[in-house]
Design a protein around this motif. Structure first.
Motif, PDB file in Angstrom:
ATOM      1  N   LEU A  53       0.847  -1.355   0.132  1.00 14.86           N
ATOM      2  CA  LEU A  53       0.004   0.190   0.079  1.00 14.86           C
ATOM      3  C   LEU A  53       0.848   1.332  -0.213  1.00 14.86           C
ATOM      4  CD1 LEU A  53      -1.981  -1.584   1.170  1.00 14.86           C
ATOM      5  CD2 LEU A  53      -3.335  -0.687   2.449  1.00 14.86           C
ATOM      6  N   ARG A  54       2.046   1.589   0.872  1.00 14.33           N
ATOM      7  CA  ARG A  54       2.375   2.479   0.723  1.00 14.33           C
ATOM      8  C   ARG A  54       3.515   2.824  -0.594  1.00 14.33           C
ATOM      9  NH1 ARG A  54       5.447   1.711   6.627  1.00 14.33           N
ATOM     10  NH2 ARG A  54       6.635   0.716   5.838  1.00 14.33           N
ATOM     11  N   ALA A  55       4.093   1.858  -1.200  1.00 15.05           N
ATOM     12  CA  ALA A  55       3.980   2.154  -2.257  1.00 15.05           C
ATOM     13  C   ALA A  55       4.429   2.144  -3.120  1.00 15.05           C
ATOM     14  CB  ALA A  55       4.644   0.859  -2.552  1.00 15.05           C
ATOM     15  N   PHE A  56       2.251   2.069  -3.455  1.00 12.25           N
ATOM     16  CA  PHE A  56       1.464   2.194  -4.171  1.00 12.25           C
ATOM     17  C   PHE A  56       0.762   4.321  -3.639  1.00 12.25           C
ATOM     18  CE2 PHE A  56       0.561  -0.699  -7.691  1.00 12.25           C
ATOM     19  CZ  PHE A  56       1.477  -1.743  -6.526  1.00 12.25           C
ATOM     20  N   LEU A  57       0.950   4.583  -2.677  1.00 12.09           N
ATOM     21  CA  LEU A  57       0.455   5.616  -2.714  1.00 12.09           C
ATOM     22  C   LEU A  57       1.530   6.365  -2.740  1.00 12.09           C
ATOM     23  CD1 LEU A  57      -1.066   4.772   1.414  1.00 12.09           C
ATOM     24  CD2 LEU A  57      -2.304   6.061  -1.035  1.00 12.09           C
ATOM     25  N   LYS A  58       2.858   6.207  -2.649  1.00 13.38           N
ATOM     26  CA  LYS A  58       4.000   7.408  -2.421  1.00 13.38           C
ATOM     27  C   LYS A  58       4.181   6.758  -4.116  1.00 13.38           C
ATOM     28  CE  LYS A  58       6.987   6.383   1.504  1.00 13.38           C
ATOM     29  NZ  LYS A  58       7.770   5.592   1.862  1.00 13.38           N
ATOM     30  N   GLU A  59       3.917   6.195  -4.806  1.00 10.36           N
ATOM     31  CA  GLU A  59       4.300   6.763  -6.219  1.00 10.36           C
ATOM     32  C   GLU A  59       2.410   7.764  -6.966  1.00 10.36           C
ATOM     33  OE1 GLU A  59       5.616   4.147  -9.046  1.00 10.36           O
ATOM     34  OE2 GLU A  59       7.144   3.568  -7.408  1.00 10.36           O
ATOM     35  N   ARG A  60       1.853   7.648  -5.771  1.00  8.32           N
ATOM     36  CA  ARG A  60       0.490   8.342  -6.165  1.00  8.32           C
ATOM     37  C   ARG A  60      -0.404   7.352  -7.297  1.00  8.32           C
ATOM     38  NH1 ARG A  60       1.834  11.051  -1.839  1.00  8.32           N
ATOM     39  NH2 ARG A  60       2.502  12.942  -2.062  1.00  8.32           N
ATOM     40  N   LEU A  61      -0.481   6.563  -7.031  1.00  5.39           N
ATOM     41  CA  LEU A  61      -0.811   5.617  -7.962  1.00  5.39           C
ATOM     42  C   LEU A  61      -2.296   4.925  -7.973  1.00  5.39           C
ATOM     43  CD1 LEU A  61       2.071   3.079  -9.004  1.00  5.39           C
ATOM     44  CD2 LEU A  61       1.603   4.511 -10.335  1.00  5.39           C
ATOM     45  N   ILE A  62      -2.783   5.162  -6.644  1.00  6.56           N
ATOM     46  CA  ILE A  62      -4.069   4.668  -5.236  1.00  6.56           C
ATOM     47  C   ILE A  62      -5.017   5.975  -6.759  1.00  6.56           C
ATOM     48  CG2 ILE A  62      -5.373   3.964  -4.400  1.00  6.56           C
ATOM     49  CD1 ILE A  62      -3.583   2.400  -4.638  1.00  6.56           C
ATOM     50  N   ASP A  63      -6.199   5.547  -7.020  1.00  7.78           N
ATOM     51  CA  ASP A  63      -8.013   6.633  -7.350  1.00  7.78           C
ATOM     52  C   ASP A  63      -8.786   6.039  -6.018  1.00  7.78           C
ATOM     53  OD1 ASP A  63      -7.014   6.833 -10.008  1.00  7.78           O
ATOM     54  OD2 ASP A  63      -6.962   4.376  -9.914  1.00  7.78           O
ATOM     55  N   HIS A  64      -8.745   5.228  -4.857  1.00  8.46           N
ATOM     56  CA  HIS A  64      -9.659   5.287  -3.611  1.00  8.46           C
ATOM     57  C   HIS A  64      -9.246   3.950  -3.166  1.00  8.46           C
ATOM     58  CE1 HIS A  64     -13.200   4.436  -1.699  1.00  8.46           C
ATOM     59  NE2 HIS A  64     -14.160   5.562  -2.507  1.00  8.46           N
ATOM     60  N   MET A  65      -9.264   4.463  -2.046  1.00  8.52           N
ATOM     61  CA  MET A  65      -8.606   3.510  -0.821  1.00  8.52           C
ATOM     62  C   MET A  65      -9.660   3.321   0.311  1.00  8.52           C
ATOM     63  SD  MET A  65      -4.577   3.779   1.155  1.00  8.52           S
ATOM     64  CE  MET A  65      -5.068   5.433   1.952  1.00  8.52           C
ATOM     65  N   HIS A  66     -10.048   2.713   0.920  1.00  3.63           N
ATOM     66  CA  HIS A  66     -10.748   2.219   2.252  1.00  3.63           C
ATOM     67  C   HIS A  66      -9.803   1.918   3.172  1.00  3.63           C
ATOM     68  CE1 HIS A  66     -14.000  -0.820   4.259  1.00  3.63           C
ATOM     69  NE2 HIS A  66     -14.494   0.723   4.940  1.00  3.63           N
ATOM     70  N   LEU A  67     -10.008   2.200   4.815  1.00  2.00           N
ATOM     71  CA  LEU A  67      -9.577   2.030   5.542  1.00  2.00           C
ATOM     72  C   LEU A  67     -10.462   1.543   6.473  1.00  2.00           C
ATOM     73  CD1 LEU A  67      -6.452   4.344   5.782  1.00  2.00           C
ATOM     74  CD2 LEU A  67      -6.883   1.512   4.992  1.00  2.00           C
ATOM     75  N   VAL A  68     -10.593   0.651   7.850  1.00  2.40           N
ATOM     76  CA  VAL A  68     -11.330   0.579   8.222  1.00  2.40           C
ATOM     77  C   VAL A  68      -9.826   0.612   9.857  1.00  2.40           C
ATOM     78  CG1 VAL A  68     -12.652  -1.489   9.576  1.00  2.40           C
ATOM     79  CG2 VAL A  68     -12.079  -1.086   7.648  1.00  2.40           C
ATOM     80  N   GLN A  69     -10.125   1.345  10.594  1.00  2.00           N
ATOM     81  CA  GLN A  69      -9.580   1.798  11.560  1.00  2.00           C
ATOM     82  C   GLN A  69     -10.319   1.318  12.967  1.00  2.00           C
ATOM     83  OE1 GLN A  69      -9.405   6.010  13.425  1.00  2.00           O
ATOM     84  NE2 GLN A  69      -7.337   5.680  12.614  1.00  2.00           N
ATOM     85  N   VAL A  70      -9.313   0.070  13.843  1.00  3.56           N
ATOM     86  CA  VAL A  70      -9.854  -0.881  14.335  1.00  3.56           C
ATOM     87  C   VAL A  70      -9.427  -0.148  15.641  1.00  3.56           C
ATOM     88  CG1 VAL A  70     -10.168  -3.330  15.352  1.00  3.56           C
ATOM     89  CG2 VAL A  70      -9.905  -2.556  12.970  1.00  3.56           C
ATOM     90  N   PRO A  71     -10.278   0.352  16.874  1.00  2.00           N
ATOM     91  CA  PRO A  71     -10.097   0.635  17.553  1.00  2.00           C
ATOM     92  C   PRO A  71      -9.074   0.126  19.284  1.00  2.00           C
ATOM     93  CG  PRO A  71     -12.333   0.311  18.468  1.00  2.00           C
ATOM     94  CD  PRO A  71     -11.700  -0.150  16.864  1.00  2.00           C
ATOM     95  N   ILE A  72      -7.939  -0.657  18.719  1.00  2.34           N
ATOM     96  CA  ILE A  72      -6.628  -1.225  19.246  1.00  2.34           C
ATOM     97  C   ILE A  72      -5.648  -0.363  19.069  1.00  2.34           C
ATOM     98  CG2 ILE A  72      -8.141  -2.921  19.534  1.00  2.34           C
ATOM     99  CD1 ILE A  72      -6.138  -4.216  17.430  1.00  2.34           C
ATOM    100  N   LEU A  73      -4.972  -0.562  20.301  1.00  2.00           N
ATOM    101  CA  LEU A  73      -3.153   0.088  20.130  1.00  2.00           C
ATOM    102  C   LEU A  73      -2.197  -1.071  19.774  1.00  2.00           C
ATOM    103  CD1 LEU A  73      -3.386   3.461  20.414  1.00  2.00           C
ATOM    104  CD2 LEU A  73      -5.535   2.256  21.154  1.00  2.00           C
ATOM    105  N   LEU A  74      -2.269  -1.319  18.883  1.00  2.00           N
ATOM    106  CA  LEU A  74      -0.941  -2.599  18.672  1.00  2.00           C
ATOM    107  C   LEU A  74       0.024  -2.385  18.783  1.00  2.00           C
ATOM    108  CD1 LEU A  74      -2.312  -3.879  15.106  1.00  2.00           C
ATOM    109  CD2 LEU A  74      -2.627  -4.859  17.522  1.00  2.00           C
ATOM    110  N   GLY A  75       0.917  -1.556  19.721  1.00  2.00           N
ATOM    111  CA  GLY A  75       1.823  -0.711  19.486  1.00  2.00           C
ATOM    112  C   GLY A  75       2.998  -1.017  18.277  1.00  2.00           C
TER     113      GLY A  75
END
Lengths: 215, 215
Positions: A156-178
């Motif tokens: 994901l990071r690699a494609f985001l850095k190259e601005r190759l993503i048109d749409h992204m759905h993230l799901v933020q889960v209320p846990i702290l993995l650390g």
């Protein structure tokens, strides 16, 4: 117009898309199943595993779009298998004989193999090409439909850095993995590229929709 | 029962509560005013600066609780002043002659000073005591009302790590700062201590309410 999309990708409140200590027994390391419990609680999620019941609210509705309009997937080596899978010539991924993709899937790895065709239309292709080239191959294979960037985090990071993503759905889960692999590293100013819409679900997770500005 | 509360503390989507490069001219470094623009858009936020107008939705309603039930604040050295403020004997904080606190305020710093009384009831006390001791002092000064942990980030982390917080309201702003001081470092498993409720606002920010379990 074929788009490049990220779907239903879960991160912790502190931004980790996977935990620490990945292995064949623990595909998400110390995160266990906590990042994806929201999926398995939905009707669509249960159906994927042959189970009955499940919730039918906003989590289920969004998850149900998993295959809609998708013609190919790109995934990283760490999504396809455990650390060291390339030394196991019988490894065919985590998903059994009939994986849920039902399209061509391009696995980005230094360990190339012949294409692997499984039941239900899923064909894994193994490539060491850079992101933009893999995307061109996947788009061709998708036949006009969208290309899913399936993860893991580094892909994901690699494609985001190259601005190759048109749409992204993230799901933020209320846990702290650390600890683990953090999505957000090196993505300063990403909000300049995307309109971001946030929806809290009664399940406790938060849906974040990133739509490319002007897209 | 007097509680220890964090109110209206803004973080970026990648978890930074302040940017990089703090100075007298840039109290939040490269973050500028982006973390707090949501406040200044509200009716309550505008009123604090003698302005008219502003929104009156959920952001405004929550922000309007700023002083409700609060009898004292604890803040860190980096909230009270710019790096090096202790060398400026005329420095009285960022807030002018009549600061918005109107209670005793305990500034945690190695650079102790005599108490500083300003208009409107704000009295700054300077202490190098550890968190639990400062909290005991602040609770005494609060006279039965709640104690606000006002930040910055390192102060929040210190009180969270020692499990001294009863309630925490965070505001997640959809920007990626990429660098600065991150709230979440070292807080793995915090969700075991708190019930977390999430509400998305039409302004684009997301309110996160952490209420201590069983509290």
């Amino acid at each position: 117009m074929s788009r490049t999309r990220v779907q239903h990708f879960s991160i912790s409140l502190d931004g980790f898309g996977t935990g620490e200590g990945l292995s064949r027994q623990a595909p998400f390391g110390h995160a266990g199943e906590r990042l994806h419990a929201w999926m398995f609680a939905t009707r669509f999620g249960k159906t994927m595993f042959g189970q009955q019941g499940g919730t039918s609210g906003v989590d289920d509705a969004i998850l149900s779009t998993f295959a809609v309009g998708i013609g190919a997937e790109i995934m990283g080596s760490n999504k396809f298998g455990y650390p060291g899978w390339h030394e196991n010539k019988d490894w065919t991924g985590w998903w059994g004989a009939n994986p849920p993709f039902h399209t061509p899937v391009f696995v980005m790895t230094q360990h190339k193999r012949a294409p692997l065709e499984l039941e239900g239309g899923t064909v894994f292709h193994f490539t060491d090409a850079p992101p933009a080239d893999v995307l061109a191959m996947a788009r061709e294979a998708a036949g006009g439909r969208d290309v899913r960037i399936g993860g893991g985090v580094r892909i994901l990071r690699a494609f985001l850095k190259e601005r190759l993503i048109d749409h992204m759905h993230l799901v933020q889960v209320p846990i702290l993995l650390g600890r683990g692999v953090r999505l957000w590293d090196g993505l300063e100013g990403l909000e300049q590229v995307f309109d971001i819409e946030t929806t809290a679900s009664s399940s406790g997770v938060t849906h974040l929709m990133f739509a490319r500005k002007g897209g």
